[in-house]
Enzyme design. Structure first.
Site, PDB file in Angstrom:
ATOM      1  N   LYS A   1      -5.342 -14.782  -0.245  1.00 33.25           N
ATOM      2  CA  LYS A   1      -5.805 -13.501  -0.794  1.00 33.25           C
ATOM      3  C   LYS A   1      -6.580 -13.657  -2.111  1.00 33.25           C
ATOM      4  CE  LYS A   1      -2.475 -10.503   1.469  1.00 33.25           C
ATOM      5  NZ  LYS A   1      -1.596  -9.344   1.367  1.00 33.25           N
TER       6      LYS A   1
ATOM      7  N   ASP B   1      -4.024  -3.205   0.496  1.00 35.96           N
ATOM      8  CA  ASP B   1      -2.554  -3.220   0.436  1.00 35.96           C
ATOM      9  C   ASP B   1      -2.046  -2.104  -0.483  1.00 35.96           C
ATOM     10  OD1 ASP B   1      -2.039  -5.396   2.097  1.00 35.96           O
ATOM     11  OD2 ASP B   1      -2.377  -6.830   0.485  1.00 35.96           O
TER      12      ASP B   1
END
Ligand code: ATR
Length: 288
Positions: free
Chosen positions: A71, A107
């Site tokens: 990420k 997210d």
């Protein structure tokens, strides 16, 4: 669905990716929304990460999700990074542009949408965040940016908690107070929204919670666990036993996927479609 000459491809890069629920989310959405799109998982080795992004662009792949452990590592290979993703320092969604991929973080908006759908608010709340890893860091940014009154960040190692607090406070003023986990008795005796961001309690170690003491749970009016395997974590059980409301991370998973899907396809996914997919996810998690 029929795969033909116009079918677009999206996918997930990470390592491992075998247990991902994202294909279920995206392929079901494509079917429901009538988009000619297929979503596949791609296990990528670290040494091939840059090639994977360049190769995806070369193959006209519409978008990618990025999961652990890339990420942050994927960020140098992107042509643009959205402000929120840059702040959080993590990207989980790549959206194709003419020059390359733009990186987003869905997210956190996903968690926010999940909380809204559960009627849980951050604005004006006293919040406890358990953990100081990547997930906790992002949640701390979310809570600060959405108007939490104060944030207590509790972690086993105080050094990491201090680092996260300093980063968030540099942007949002002195919102975050770092504390060692086992000093929770020193918390002001308010009623808190607690967000569980450690890996403690994750399947197969389902009978563990990061704090066992029932006195802690008496301060919690709502507990949100980012874990969704098992469906009801020990943290959630302890919150409920003390009279609070408790939620797992499955809706966050759902909405991070939905927001990515919306970015790739320029569509808005209805709440009705979202709730149908949530049912499928619940079914899948309960049997796996
Ligand atoms: P993620 O990216 O999912 O947040 P991570 O960065 O590995 O994962 O962070 C894991 C978090 O779980 C950390 O806050 C870690 O605490 P430390 O910073 O002290 O390591 C916490 N954690 C993991 N195992 C733990 C345990 N047995 N007891 C308490 N905290 C634990």
């Amino acid at each position: 669905m029929e795969i033909n000459g116009k079918t677009r491809l999206c996918g997930l890069i990470g390592n491992p990716v075998e247990h991902t629920l994202s294909p279920l989310i995206h392929n079901t959405l494509a079917e429901k929304m009538g988009n000619n799109l297929v979503y596949l998982p791609f296990p990528v080795e670290e040494k091939h990460l840059e090639d994977a992004v360049a190769g995806a662009f070369g193959l006209n792949i519409l978008g990618l999700n990025v999961t652990v452990p890339y990420k942050s590592a994927v960020m140098p290979y992107l042509t643009e990074i959205d402000k929120l993703a840059d702040e959080i320092g993590a990207v989980n969604t790549l959206v194709r542009s003419e020059e390359g991929y733009a990186g987003f973080n869905t997210d956190m908006p996903g968690l926010f949408r999940a909380m809204q759908s559960d009627g849980v608010k951050i604005d004006g709340e006293s919040v406890i965040i358990l953990g100081a890893g990547g997930a906790a860091r992002a949640v701390a940014f979310l809570c600060a940016s959405k108007g939490a009154k104060e944030i207590f960040l509790l972690n086993r190692s105080i050094e990491k908690a201090n680092e996260v607090a300093a980063e968030v406070n540099a942007l949002y003023g002195d919102k975050v107070c770092a504390m060692e986990l086992n000093r929770f008795r020193e918390l002001p005796k308010w009623r808190y929204l607690a967000i569980q961001c450690t890996s403690v309690g994750l399947y197969p170690n389902a009978d563990a919670a990061v704090i066992e003491d029932e006195a802690f749970y008496e301060m919690i009016h709502t507990g949100y666990d980012l874990i969704y395997r098992p469906e009801e974590t020990r943290f959630m059980k302890l919150v409920k036993k003390a009279g609070g409301a408790a939620y797992n991370g499955l809706k966050m998973l759902l909405y991070q996927g939905i927001i990515a899907y919306e970015l790739w396809n320029g569509v808005a996914v209805s709440e009705e479609a979202a709730s149908e997919i949530l049912d499928l996810l619940k079914e899948k998690v309960s049997v796996s």
